[in-house]
Design a protein around this motif. Sequence first.
Motif, mmCIF file in Angstrom:
data_model
loop_
_atom_site.group_PDB
_atom_site.id
_atom_site.type_symbol
_atom_site.label_atom_id
_atom_site.label_comp_id
_atom_site.label_asym_id
_atom_site.label_seq_id
_atom_site.Cartn_x
_atom_site.Cartn_y
_atom_site.Cartn_z
ATOM 1 N N SER A 137 0.170 -6.652 -12.729
ATOM 2 C CA SER A 137 -1.230 -6.705 -12.283
ATOM 3 C C SER A 137 -1.332 -7.292 -10.886
ATOM 4 O O SER A 137 -2.096 -6.803 -10.032
ATOM 5 C CB SER A 137 -2.066 -7.533 -13.258
ATOM 6 O OG SER A 137 -2.097 -6.940 -14.534
ATOM 7 N N LYS A 138 -0.545 -8.345 -10.630
ATOM 8 C CA LYS A 138 -0.547 -8.950 -9.296
ATOM 9 C C LYS A 138 0.031 -7.981 -8.267
ATOM 10 O O LYS A 138 -0.463 -7.893 -7.135
ATOM 11 C CB LYS A 138 0.267 -10.254 -9.320
ATOM 12 C CG LYS A 138 -0.366 -11.346 -10.174
ATOM 13 C CD LYS A 138 0.478 -12.607 -10.188
ATOM 14 C CE LYS A 138 -0.189 -13.686 -11.035
ATOM 15 N NZ LYS A 138 0.603 -14.941 -11.078
ATOM 16 N N GLY A 139 1.068 -7.250 -8.664
ATOM 17 C CA GLY A 139 1.640 -6.251 -7.763
ATOM 18 C C GLY A 139 0.653 -5.144 -7.439
ATOM 19 O O GLY A 139 0.595 -4.659 -6.302
ATOM 20 N N LEU A 140 -0.145 -4.757 -8.438
ATOM 21 C CA LEU A 140 -1.162 -3.724 -8.207
ATOM 22 C C LEU A 140 -2.229 -4.212 -7.231
ATOM 23 O O LEU A 140 -2.675 -3.461 -6.351
ATOM 24 C CB LEU A 140 -1.815 -3.329 -9.539
ATOM 25 C CG LEU A 140 -0.944 -2.501 -10.483
ATOM 26 C CD1 LEU A 140 -1.596 -2.407 -11.864
ATOM 27 C CD2 LEU A 140 -0.730 -1.100 -9.923
ATOM 28 N N ALA A 141 -2.660 -5.475 -7.386
ATOM 29 C CA ALA A 141 -3.648 -6.034 -6.454
ATOM 30 C C ALA A 141 -3.099 -6.024 -5.032
ATOM 31 O O ALA A 141 -3.817 -5.700 -4.066
ATOM 32 C CB ALA A 141 -4.012 -7.460 -6.872
ATOM 33 N N LEU A 142 -1.807 -6.369 -4.884
ATOM 34 C CA LEU A 142 -1.172 -6.347 -3.570
ATOM 35 C C LEU A 142 -1.112 -4.924 -3.017
ATOM 36 O O LEU A 142 -1.419 -4.683 -1.838
ATOM 37 C CB LEU A 142 0.242 -6.929 -3.684
ATOM 38 C CG LEU A 142 1.103 -6.904 -2.418
ATOM 39 C CD1 LEU A 142 0.458 -7.734 -1.315
ATOM 40 C CD2 LEU A 142 2.510 -7.402 -2.719
ATOM 41 N N ALA A 143 -0.751 -3.971 -3.857
ATOM 42 C CA ALA A 143 -0.641 -2.573 -3.410
ATOM 43 C C ALA A 143 -1.988 -2.030 -2.960
ATOM 44 O O ALA A 143 -2.085 -1.353 -1.921
ATOM 45 C CB ALA A 143 -0.073 -1.718 -4.547
ATOM 46 N N TYR A 144 -3.039 -2.330 -3.726
ATOM 47 C CA TYR A 144 -4.366 -1.848 -3.334
ATOM 48 C C TYR A 144 -4.831 -2.512 -2.033
ATOM 49 O O TYR A 144 -5.584 -1.909 -1.257
ATOM 50 C CB TYR A 144 -5.372 -2.091 -4.456
ATOM 51 C CG TYR A 144 -5.310 -1.042 -5.543
ATOM 52 C CD1 TYR A 144 -5.563 0.289 -5.262
ATOM 53 C CD2 TYR A 144 -4.990 -1.387 -6.857
ATOM 54 C CE1 TYR A 144 -5.501 1.267 -6.249
ATOM 55 C CE2 TYR A 144 -4.927 -0.416 -7.858
ATOM 56 C CZ TYR A 144 -5.181 0.901 -7.545
ATOM 57 O OH TYR A 144 -5.112 1.864 -8.529
ATOM 58 N N GLY A 145 -4.382 -3.734 -1.800
ATOM 59 C CA GLY A 145 -4.704 -4.377 -0.531
ATOM 60 C C GLY A 145 -4.125 -3.621 0.650
ATOM 61 O O GLY A 145 -4.785 -3.445 1.683
ATOM 62 N N LEU A 146 -2.908 -3.158 0.507
ATOM 63 C CA LEU A 146 -2.271 -2.384 1.582
ATOM 64 C C LEU A 146 -2.939 -1.015 1.753
ATOM 65 O O LEU A 146 -3.098 -0.532 2.879
ATOM 66 C CB LEU A 146 -0.777 -2.219 1.277
ATOM 67 C CG LEU A 146 0.019 -3.533 1.166
ATOM 68 C CD1 LEU A 146 1.470 -3.264 0.797
ATOM 69 C CD2 LEU A 146 -0.073 -4.331 2.466
ATOM 70 N N VAL A 147 -3.350 -0.408 0.636
ATOM 71 C CA VAL A 147 -4.070 0.870 0.713
ATOM 72 C C VAL A 147 -5.386 0.692 1.463
ATOM 73 O O VAL A 147 -5.806 1.549 2.252
ATOM 74 C CB VAL A 147 -4.330 1.427 -0.699
ATOM 75 C CG1 VAL A 147 -5.285 2.627 -0.643
ATOM 76 C CG2 VAL A 147 -3.028 1.834 -1.366
ATOM 77 N N CYS A 148 -6.043 -0.457 1.224
ATOM 78 C CA CYS A 148 -7.329 -0.739 1.880
ATOM 79 C C CYS A 148 -7.183 -0.735 3.398
ATOM 80 O O CYS A 148 -8.059 -0.255 4.123
ATOM 81 C CB CYS A 148 -7.859 -2.088 1.403
ATOM 82 S SG CYS A 148 -9.349 -2.636 2.229
#
Length: 574
Positions: A356-367
């Motif tokens: 879940s934390k990795g997903l939050a990080l990944a979506y941050g980079l997508v943003c």
Amino acid sequence: MGEVVQMHFTTPDYVIFALLLVASTCIGLFYALSGGRQRTTQEFLLADRSMSCLPVSLSLLATFQSAVAILGAPSEIYTYGTQYWFLGVSYFLGLLIPAHIFIPVFYRLRLTSAYEYLELRFNKTVRIMGTVTFIFQMVIYMGVVLYAPALALNAVTGFDLWGAVLAMGLVCTLYTTLGGLKAVIWTDVFQTIVMFAGQLAVIVVGAHQAGGMGEVWRKAMNGSRIASLDLNPDPTERHTFWTLGVGGVFLMLALYGVNQAQVQRYLSSRTEREAIMSCYVVFPCQQVVLCLGCLMGLVMFARYGEDSPLDKGYAPPCGALSTISSAFNSLATVTMEDLIKPYCPGMTEAKATLLSKGLALAYGLVCLAMAYIASLMGSVLQAAFSIFGMVGGPLLGLFCLGMFFPWANSIGAIVGLVAGLVMAFWIGIGNFISRMAVPTPLPPFINATAMPVPGNMTTAVMTTIMDSITSKPKPRGLQALYSLSYLWYSAHNSTTVVIVGLIVSLLTGPSKEKYLTPGTVYPVLGNLLFFLSKLRKSLQDHNDFILHNSLRECLPKFNSVLSGQMCALIDIVC
């Protein structure tokens, strides 16, 4: 009128900006190192369902009343006038309906993701389609929100545009990944206070430079920026009372009723009652933010006239942080709960939390990548609301189809959602292309530095209005559909989903209510009949009370008259 001077960040400005980012990061670190240290998905995604009413309310406010509203609303008021203020009318039903319909259903089902509801009500396919649609919506939207304040910093201060994008994007990603939903909510509280302070500072300083609030009002009146109530029912008119007050209700329902970012906050509340109360508390706060945004627009108009810095943007960057962090957390939640966990039932809690934390990080980079695309979208306010209308409208229709119509089946839900999305993008893209071909006309600018004679002012304004009415051709055919006000997108697209979904359900065999998962259908008819019976009983009790009191007053008089007549009769006989 004042001239727009290109300003640059000084040392104190850099210190304040850095402190804002550091404070937000520290909140994330605090919740990463305290309590349960974000070791479970329940804590990371739902704050252990332990949040009280006030922080949830302020977080609800900050999530979407952010840089888009603070940057977009003043710009809207400056450019088109105060008609936008009537959007506040929609806030009442836009929050009352979620408080008493959507929240009880979601909370009693003990959901983590709003899209779990779709599987309980329909099937897994509908759930996945809803989740993917939401991810698409939020990925595009958070690009707009990140780009808007970065553009403002660049335009007003010369601060490097993409440096600001990276700074805010990375800080949001950091504290969201470390501290989970608790960090997001408490950072929202901090940033809401900063937003209010920023709005008030702009109004106070700007009004002082313009000569006081009386002078602000006078210049706004002379500049035709104080709009009266427009009851024109034409849905192609960009802003009228009906587009704002009625169309806005559907927009608010898409935002505060079924959007995962808001539903997640409701579900983090300690009790259902506190979740409901959070909607009531956020209502006056929304009205205050709207009024302050309108005042900012009027003050900027009085201060700068035609040379307003709002052409390039001004907004506190803190507003973006709250919205982006909410998007990261909600996207991580739906991806984990709807797309990963159902297919990995043996995943351990520790591994799920780390992922879940990795997903939050990944979506941050997508943003960060989406911020570049947002730079091509033009009007910040209209772009943001159009995205929610185009994608949020069909999602609202999907939830309403399942919640209010027991006979709707999964085939109807799928076909209805697809039809709603096709209609949404058809109208939205057609509107975008037609606007590119023919620019939207702006209201006339009247010199606000001098007070004209009242009679001449009235003549000038009426002449301008009549000229604009007679010169504006009425759109016809497909052009009329493309000209639909963006505030009607949610209403139009959600209605399309419901109508198509019901027709397809009836043609393919309607669902039987006895086979549905308990608690997934809101008993509209039953509650309506219950309310009407209570109202009837209340009215009957009231009438009985009045009749009883009337008889009590009349009987003594009747008895005294009757006894007097009997005595007179006895005297005659005797």
